[in-house]
Design a protein around this motif. Structure first.
Motif, PDB file in Angstrom:
ATOM      1  N   HIS A  35      -8.397   7.552   9.184  1.00  0.00           N
ATOM      2  CA  HIS A  35      -7.830   8.580  10.058  1.00  0.00           C
ATOM      3  C   HIS A  35      -7.241   7.903  11.291  1.00  0.00           C
ATOM      4  CE1 HIS A  35      -7.139  12.209  12.270  1.00  0.00           C
ATOM      5  NE2 HIS A  35      -7.754  11.668  13.297  1.00  0.00           N
ATOM      6  N   ILE A  36      -6.054   8.283  11.618  1.00  0.00           N
ATOM      7  CA  ILE A  36      -5.441   7.810  12.855  1.00  0.00           C
ATOM      8  C   ILE A  36      -5.071   9.040  13.674  1.00  0.00           C
ATOM      9  CG2 ILE A  36      -4.594   5.573  12.046  1.00  0.00           C
ATOM     10  CD1 ILE A  36      -1.931   6.841  11.429  1.00  0.00           C
ATOM     11  N   PRO A  37      -5.191   8.962  15.014  1.00  0.00           N
ATOM     12  CA  PRO A  37      -4.935  10.134  15.852  1.00  0.00           C
ATOM     13  C   PRO A  37      -3.519  10.705  15.706  1.00  0.00           C
ATOM     14  CG  PRO A  37      -5.991   8.397  17.126  1.00  0.00           C
ATOM     15  CD  PRO A  37      -5.658   7.821  15.791  1.00  0.00           C
ATOM     16  N   GLN A  38      -2.505   9.818  15.602  1.00  0.00           N
ATOM     17  CA  GLN A  38      -1.123  10.276  15.475  1.00  0.00           C
ATOM     18  C   GLN A  38      -0.437   9.463  14.386  1.00  0.00           C
ATOM     19  OE1 GLN A  38       1.140  10.555  19.203  1.00  0.00           O
ATOM     20  NE2 GLN A  38      -0.750   9.943  20.215  1.00  0.00           N
ATOM     21  N   GLU A  39       0.525  10.054  13.753  1.00  0.00           N
ATOM     22  CA  GLU A  39       1.298   9.331  12.746  1.00  0.00           C
ATOM     23  C   GLU A  39       2.395   8.547  13.463  1.00  0.00           C
ATOM     24  OE1 GLU A  39       2.321  12.725  10.420  1.00  0.00           O
ATOM     25  OE2 GLU A  39       0.586  12.438   9.112  1.00  0.00           O
ATOM     26  N   PRO A  40       2.358   7.211  13.377  1.00  0.00           N
ATOM     27  CA  PRO A  40       3.345   6.405  14.089  1.00  0.00           C
ATOM     28  C   PRO A  40       4.740   6.542  13.480  1.00  0.00           C
ATOM     29  CG  PRO A  40       1.910   5.010  12.775  1.00  0.00           C
ATOM     30  CD  PRO A  40       1.391   6.401  12.650  1.00  0.00           C
ATOM     31  N   VAL A  41       5.727   6.299  14.312  1.00  0.00           N
ATOM     32  CA  VAL A  41       7.123   6.296  13.873  1.00  0.00           C
ATOM     33  C   VAL A  41       7.670   4.902  14.151  1.00  0.00           C
ATOM     34  CG1 VAL A  41       9.419   7.287  14.213  1.00  0.00           C
ATOM     35  CG2 VAL A  41       7.390   8.749  14.387  1.00  0.00           C
ATOM     36  N   ILE A  42       8.277   4.300  13.119  1.00  0.00           N
ATOM     37  CA  ILE A  42       8.854   2.967  13.285  1.00  0.00           C
ATOM     38  C   ILE A  42      10.362   3.046  13.160  1.00  0.00           C
ATOM     39  CG2 ILE A  42       6.811   1.762  12.450  1.00  0.00           C
ATOM     40  CD1 ILE A  42       8.351   1.311   9.785  1.00  0.00           C
ATOM     41  N   SER A  43      11.012   2.052  13.738  1.00  0.00           N
ATOM     42  CA  SER A  43      12.466   1.970  13.702  1.00  0.00           C
ATOM     43  C   SER A  43      12.856   0.504  13.549  1.00  0.00           C
ATOM     44  CB  SER A  43      13.039   2.531  14.997  1.00  0.00           C
ATOM     45  OG  SER A  43      14.416   2.289  15.087  1.00  0.00           O
ATOM     46  N   CYS A  44      13.936   0.261  12.814  1.00  0.00           N
ATOM     47  CA  CYS A  44      14.433  -1.101  12.665  1.00  0.00           C
ATOM     48  C   CYS A  44      15.876  -1.049  12.161  1.00  0.00           C
ATOM     49  CB  CYS A  44      13.569  -1.920  11.708  1.00  0.00           C
ATOM     50  SG  CYS A  44      13.580  -1.338  10.009  1.00  0.00           S
ATOM     51  N   THR A  45      16.448  -2.220  12.019  1.00  0.00           N
ATOM     52  CA  THR A  45      17.773  -2.368  11.443  1.00  0.00           C
ATOM     53  C   THR A  45      17.629  -3.236  10.206  1.00  0.00           C
ATOM     54  OG1 THR A  45      18.768  -2.249  13.645  1.00  0.00           O
ATOM     55  CG2 THR A  45      20.134  -3.151  11.871  1.00  0.00           C
ATOM     56  N   ILE A  46      18.172  -2.786   9.090  1.00  0.00           N
ATOM     57  CA  ILE A  46      18.131  -3.556   7.845  1.00  0.00           C
ATOM     58  C   ILE A  46      19.470  -4.269   7.710  1.00  0.00           C
ATOM     59  CG2 ILE A  46      17.848  -3.489   5.341  1.00  0.00           C
ATOM     60  CD1 ILE A  46      16.423  -0.756   5.737  1.00  0.00           C
ATOM     61  N   LEU A  47      19.411  -5.584   7.604  1.00  0.00           N
ATOM     62  CA  LEU A  47      20.629  -6.380   7.441  1.00  0.00           C
ATOM     63  C   LEU A  47      21.036  -6.437   5.973  1.00  0.00           C
ATOM     64  CD1 LEU A  47      19.772  -9.346   9.828  1.00  0.00           C
ATOM     65  CD2 LEU A  47      21.087  -7.287  10.331  1.00  0.00           C
TER      66      LEU A  47
ATOM     67  N   LEU B 155       8.332   3.517  17.690  1.00  0.00           N
ATOM     68  CA  LEU B 155       8.859   4.564  18.571  1.00  0.00           C
ATOM     69  C   LEU B 155       7.752   5.501  19.044  1.00  0.00           C
ATOM     70  CD1 LEU B 155      12.142   5.537  16.668  1.00  0.00           C
ATOM     71  CD2 LEU B 155      11.874   3.943  18.585  1.00  0.00           C
ATOM     72  N   GLN B 156       6.745   5.698  18.172  1.00  0.00           N
ATOM     73  CA  GLN B 156       5.600   6.539  18.544  1.00  0.00           C
ATOM     74  C   GLN B 156       4.343   5.829  18.070  1.00  0.00           C
ATOM     75  OE1 GLN B 156       5.659  10.786  17.535  1.00  0.00           O
ATOM     76  NE2 GLN B 156       3.563  10.562  16.799  1.00  0.00           N
ATOM     77  N   SER B 157       3.423   5.600  18.969  1.00  0.00           N
ATOM     78  CA  SER B 157       2.187   4.894  18.663  1.00  0.00           C
ATOM     79  C   SER B 157       1.258   5.744  17.797  1.00  0.00           C
ATOM     80  CB  SER B 157       1.465   4.542  19.972  1.00  0.00           C
ATOM     81  OG  SER B 157       0.185   4.024  19.702  1.00  0.00           O
ATOM     82  N   SER B 158       0.380   5.062  17.076  1.00  0.00           N
ATOM     83  CA  SER B 158      -0.638   5.744  16.275  1.00  0.00           C
ATOM     84  C   SER B 158      -1.794   6.214  17.148  1.00  0.00           C
ATOM     85  CB  SER B 158      -1.188   4.786  15.214  1.00  0.00           C
ATOM     86  OG  SER B 158      -1.911   3.737  15.822  1.00  0.00           O
ATOM     87  N   GLY B 159      -1.866   5.670  18.352  1.00  0.00           N
ATOM     88  CA  GLY B 159      -2.988   5.977  19.228  1.00  0.00           C
ATOM     89  C   GLY B 159      -4.103   4.947  19.102  1.00  0.00           C
TER      90      GLY B 159
END
Length: 115
Positions: free
Chosen positions: A34-46, A57-61
């Motif tokens: 269980h994690i407090p928040q669902e994290p959001v990730i961002s990147c660029t795919i080459l 972008l959003q931490s899991s807590g």
């Protein structure tokens, strides 16, 4: 006026991103049930499948879990773009990492017990 990519490129993009989503999902660090928040990730795919500009972008807590996400995904290498997407040098990507709740803990996890 923006130019719409050809239908072949649009279809290839959908298929490629679907494969990326499956690949990413299969590698979600699942140490925590269980994690407090669902994290959001961002990147660029080459074009060659390398990842750059990886960020949360959003931490899991949970700081330790966020570090594990960065460790797991920033070193990842994806499939190169299919031929239909060669018109692009890079593609933006972001995703919410949905929590996975295990019904039974895995061996070695505190609280593990034999049945």
């Amino acid at each position: 006026m923006p130019i719409e990519p050809p239908a072949q490129a649009q279809e290839a993009y959908k298929k490629y991103m679907n494969n990326v989503n499956k690949y990413i999902f299969d590698r979600i660090p699942t140490i925590y049930s269980h994690i407090p928040q669902e994290p959001v990730i961002s990147c660029t795919i080459l074009k060659d499948g390398r990842i750059k500009n990886f960020k949360i972008l959003q931490s899991s807590g949970i700081e330790e879990y966020d570090k594990k996400i960065i460790e797991t995904y920033s070193k990842m290498r994806l499939e190169p773009f299919p031929e239909e997407l060669n018109i692009y040098e890079e593609l933006p990507y972001s995703v919410r990492i949905y929590s996975q709740i295990r019904r039974t803990p895995s061996l070695g996890v505190p609280g593990y017990y034999f049945r």
